[in-house]
Design an enzyme around this catalytic site. Structure first.
Site, PDB file in Angstrom:
ATOM      1  CG  ASP A   7       6.219  98.981  54.384  1.00  0.00           C
ATOM      2  OD1 ASP A   7       4.973  98.983  54.468  1.00  0.00           O
ATOM      3  OD2 ASP A   7       6.940  99.820  54.960  1.00  0.00           O
ATOM      4  CB  SER A  26     -12.507  95.106  60.179  1.00  0.00           C
ATOM      5  OG  SER A  26     -12.781  95.094  61.565  1.00  0.00           O
ATOM      6  CE1 TYR A  84      -7.924  97.818  61.936  1.00  0.00           C
ATOM      7  CE2 TYR A  84     -10.213  97.688  62.646  1.00  0.00           C
ATOM      8  CZ  TYR A  84      -9.079  97.074  62.156  1.00  0.00           C
ATOM      9  OH  TYR A  84      -9.101  95.729  61.877  1.00  0.00           O
ATOM     10  CE  LYS A  97      -8.684  96.539  58.550  1.00  0.00           C
ATOM     11  NZ  LYS A  97      -7.978  95.509  57.754  1.00  0.00           N
TER      12      LYS A  97
HETATM   13  N1  LIG Z   1      -7.803  90.498  65.306  1.00  0.00           N
HETATM   14  C1  LIG Z   1      -9.009  90.990  65.072  1.00  0.00           C
HETATM   15  O1  LIG Z   1      -9.875  90.988  65.956  1.00  0.00           O
HETATM   16  C2  LIG Z   1      -9.370  91.526  63.703  1.00  0.00           C
HETATM   17  C3  LIG Z   1     -10.705  91.841  63.472  1.00  0.00           C
HETATM   18  C4  LIG Z   1     -11.094  92.332  62.230  1.00  0.00           C
HETATM   19  C5  LIG Z   1     -10.132  92.498  61.241  1.00  0.00           C
HETATM   20  N2  LIG Z   1      -8.832  92.197  61.490  1.00  0.00           N
HETATM   21  C6  LIG Z   1      -7.883  92.388  60.392  1.00  0.00           C
HETATM   22  O2  LIG Z   1      -7.255  91.159  60.106  1.00  0.00           O
HETATM   23  C7  LIG Z   1      -5.966  91.392  59.539  1.00  0.00           C
HETATM   24  C8  LIG Z   1      -4.947  90.582  60.320  1.00  0.00           C
HETATM   25  O3  LIG Z   1      -4.976  91.012  61.680  1.00  0.00           O
HETATM   26  P1  LIG Z   1      -4.418  90.118  62.882  1.00  0.00           P
HETATM   27  O4  LIG Z   1      -5.400  90.227  63.967  1.00  0.00           O
HETATM   28  O5  LIG Z   1      -3.969  88.799  62.383  1.00  0.00           O
HETATM   29  O6  LIG Z   1      -3.170  91.049  63.292  1.00  0.00           O
HETATM   30  P2  LIG Z   1      -1.676  90.693  63.675  1.00  0.00           P
HETATM   31  O7  LIG Z   1      -1.099  91.960  64.234  1.00  0.00           O
HETATM   32  O8  LIG Z   1      -1.626  89.453  64.465  1.00  0.00           O
HETATM   33  O9  LIG Z   1      -1.017  90.394  62.237  1.00  0.00           O
HETATM   34  C9  LIG Z   1      -0.850  91.416  61.281  1.00  0.00           C
HETATM   35  C10 LIG Z   1       0.363  91.104  60.421  1.00  0.00           C
HETATM   36  O10 LIG Z   1       0.516  92.166  59.460  1.00  0.00           O
HETATM   37  C11 LIG Z   1       1.900  92.496  59.387  1.00  0.00           C
HETATM   38  N3  LIG Z   1       2.078  93.884  58.923  1.00  0.00           N
HETATM   39  C12 LIG Z   1       1.852  95.026  59.625  1.00  0.00           C
HETATM   40  N4  LIG Z   1       2.174  96.088  58.875  1.00  0.00           N
HETATM   41  C13 LIG Z   1       2.602  95.614  57.666  1.00  0.00           C
HETATM   42  C14 LIG Z   1       3.071  96.239  56.494  1.00  0.00           C
HETATM   43  N5  LIG Z   1       3.199  97.571  56.395  1.00  0.00           N
HETATM   44  N6  LIG Z   1       3.410  95.456  55.439  1.00  0.00           N
HETATM   45  C15 LIG Z   1       3.317  94.112  55.526  1.00  0.00           C
HETATM   46  N7  LIG Z   1       2.913  93.460  56.634  1.00  0.00           N
HETATM   47  C16 LIG Z   1       2.542  94.215  57.693  1.00  0.00           C
HETATM   48  C17 LIG Z   1       2.424  92.287  60.811  1.00  0.00           C
HETATM   49  O11 LIG Z   1       3.844  92.144  60.847  1.00  0.00           O
HETATM   50  C18 LIG Z   1       1.673  91.032  61.234  1.00  0.00           C
HETATM   51  O12 LIG Z   1       2.381  89.850  60.889  1.00  0.00           O
HETATM   52  C19 LIG Z   1      -5.758  92.908  59.622  1.00  0.00           C
HETATM   53  O13 LIG Z   1      -6.065  93.486  58.372  1.00  0.00           O
HETATM   54  C20 LIG Z   1      -6.747  93.333  60.683  1.00  0.00           C
HETATM   55  O14 LIG Z   1      -7.110  94.693  60.530  1.00  0.00           O
HETATM   56  C21 LIG Z   1      -8.430  91.708  62.702  1.00  0.00           C
END
Ligand SMILES: NC(=O)c1ccc[n+]([C@@H]2O[C@H](COP(=O)([O-])OP(=O)(O)OC[C@H]3O[C@@H](n4cnc5c(N)ncnc54)[C@H](O)[C@@H]3O)[C@@H](O)[C@H]2O)c1
Length: 261
Positions: A65, A144, A157, A161
């Site tokens: 976590d 992001s 958010y 970021k």
């Molecule tokens: N999907 C998008 O469009 C997007 C865009 C810009 C940035 N991001 C960033 O990319 C990263 C990954 O996002 P994603 O889209 O793959 O999301 P996702 O929800 O598919 O995956 C996120 C993962 O983080 C894990 N997680 C959540 N809280 C946690 C914690 N406290 N400790 C450890 N693990 C934890 C979840 O279990 C999950 O496996 C994030 O930082 C997100 O903010 C995503």
């Protein structure tokens, strides 16, 4: 498995947080493709175990976590015990919720900041102490598009970021004299579980269909499609490699052109 593009990465050991799914999982797969041993660290332990099994050779799953110092310390020690150390940290775990800024609750603010900002602080600090003592190591954080420009319904958010980029730049300056690099990737509209949740929330908040929300994402993207996790993963791997040896403190846009400065 394709041939490694960055042979210097072969045999390295990486921690990837939030790697059970989405972008983190794609980064774990891409690093594994470079013959890097990967620790898939995630709060969702069963999903992390499934991802490690899918990634295969040498990958392990570790429960973490990122909001809690004790959990990060224990998890990283577990990786050290399994791999004999680690050389790469990809701090990718993140969460989002959606709400108009004027309706935001304290709990929602704290949740986004605890995972997205505090999680980066804790994981980076603990890894950087090790990298300093061993004299090598590289960090890539997942920021992001919302770290570059404020996004409506995502004020909390976005703020968390922006914090990731501020931390990334400051840490990069502090660690540069030691030869340690710290960068960030800034993804755009990426097809993941997070996006699926956001599309549903945004559709409800705007009173439009989910399809309309997705169409709007694509319309904002000059390259004309939704981003895929692999689009981000390839850039993250590059930033880990020696080909990025003169890059530090960068927030690299990987958005299909949504944001260009
Ligand atoms: N999907 C998008 O469009 C997007 C865009 C810009 C940035 N991001 C960033 O990319 C990263 C990954 O996002 P994603 O889209 O793959 O999301 P996702 O929800 O598919 O995956 C996120 C993962 O983080 C894990 N997680 C959540 N809280 C946690 C914690 N406290 N400790 C450890 N693990 C934890 C979840 O279990 C999950 O496996 C994030 O930082 C997100 O903010 C995503």
């Amino acid at each position: 498995m394709s041939s490694p593009t960055f042979p210097e990465l072969a045999g390295r050991r990486a921690i990837v947080t939030g790697a059970a799914t989405g972008i983190g999982r794609a980064i774990a797969v891409a690093l594994s493709g470079q013959s890097v041993r990967v620790a898939i660290c995630d709060i969702d332990a069963p999903a992390a175990a499934a991802a490690a099994a899918a990634v295969g050779v040498g990958a392990i799953a570790v429960a973490i976590d990122v909001r809690k110092r004790e959990s990060v310390t224990t998890a990283f020690a577990e990786v050290e015990a399994a791999f004999g150390g680690y050389d790469i940290l990809v701090a990718n775990a993140g969460v989002s919720t959606m709400r108009p800024a004027l309706d935001l609750t304290d709990d929602e603010w704290d949740y986004n900041f605890d995972v997205n900002a505090r999680g980066i602080f804790l994981t980076n600090q603990i890894a950087a102490r090790r990298f300093k003592s061993q004299g090598h190591g590289v960090i890539v954080n997942t920021a992001s598009l919302a770290a570059k420009v404020g996004a409506p319904l995502l004020a909390h958010y976005s703020a968390s970021k922006f914090a990731v980029l501020g931390w990334t730049q400051a840490l990069a300056r502090e660690l540069a004299p030691l030869g340690l690099r710290v960068n960030a990737v800034c993804p755009g509209f990426v097809s993941t579980g997070m996006q699926e949740r956001e599309v549903a929330w945004e559709a409800a908040l705007r009173g439009v269909t989910p399809e309309r929300v997705v169409d709007d994402y694509i319309a904002q993207t000059p390259l004309g499609r939704l981003e895929q996790p692999e689009d981000v993963a390839d850039v993250a791997v590059f930033l880990c490699s020696n080909s990025a040896r003169f890059m530090t403190g960068q927030g690299v846009n990987v958005t299909g052109g949504v944001y260009m400065t």
